[in-house]
Design a protein around this motif. Structure first.
Motif, short mmCIF file in Angstrom:
data_model
loop_
_atom_site.label_atom_id
_atom_site.label_comp_id
_atom_site.label_asym_id
_atom_site.label_seq_id
_atom_site.Cartn_x
_atom_site.Cartn_y
_atom_site.Cartn_z
N VAL A 27 0.85 -1.18 0.00
CA VAL A 27 0.00 0.00 0.00
C VAL A 27 0.89 1.23 0.00
O VAL A 27 1.88 1.29 0.73
CB VAL A 27 -0.92 0.03 1.25
CG1 VAL A 27 -1.76 1.29 1.27
CG2 VAL A 27 -1.79 -1.22 1.32
N ALA A 28 0.54 2.21 -0.83
CA ALA A 28 1.26 3.48 -0.85
C ALA A 28 0.26 4.59 -0.58
O ALA A 28 -0.86 4.58 -1.10
CB ALA A 28 1.92 3.70 -2.21
N ALA A 29 0.66 5.55 0.25
CA ALA A 29 -0.17 6.72 0.53
C ALA A 29 0.72 7.96 0.41
O ALA A 29 1.82 7.98 0.95
CB ALA A 29 -0.76 6.64 1.93
N ALA A 30 0.24 8.95 -0.33
CA ALA A 30 1.01 10.18 -0.51
C ALA A 30 0.45 11.26 0.40
O ALA A 30 -0.76 11.41 0.55
CB ALA A 30 0.95 10.65 -1.96
N ALA A 31 1.35 12.02 0.98
CA ALA A 31 1.01 13.23 1.74
C ALA A 31 1.96 14.29 1.20
O ALA A 31 3.17 14.19 1.37
CB ALA A 31 1.21 13.03 3.23
#
Length: 94
Positions: A27-31
């Protein structure tokens, strides 16, 4: 399960299953312009995470991510939109 991104607002998320029948995921999440990548085991426990800087202007947060796996090679490919409009190939008229 919460995948923390150090209190920053997440602007894009992508996920892909591993080749082991879907028991593991990435899983990748960008902030902003930083993507955090997690590898999850079969019961959604995070086994490891890694922060990856994304290209593009810092003032334009990533709004879309693409995460693609190449299981035979053990590779994950993460792509992030940089906020610029997409351009097609040049035409004969150009």
């Amino acid at each position: 399960m919460e995948l923390a991104h150090d209190g920053r607002a997440v602007t894009a998320v992508a996920a892909v299953r591993a080749a082991d029948g879907g028991r593991r995921q990435a899983v990748a999440a960008a902030a902003g312009r930083v993507a955090r990548l997690w590898r999850l085991d079969g019961v959604c426990r995070s086994s490891v995470h890694r922060d990856l800087p994304l290209g593009g202007e810092a003032s334009r947060p990533a709004r879309a991510l693409s995460l693609v796996g190449a299981p035979a090679a053990g590779i994950l490919r993460l792509s992030a939109a940089d906020g610029r409009p997409a351009r097609g190939p040049p035409t004969a008229d150009a």
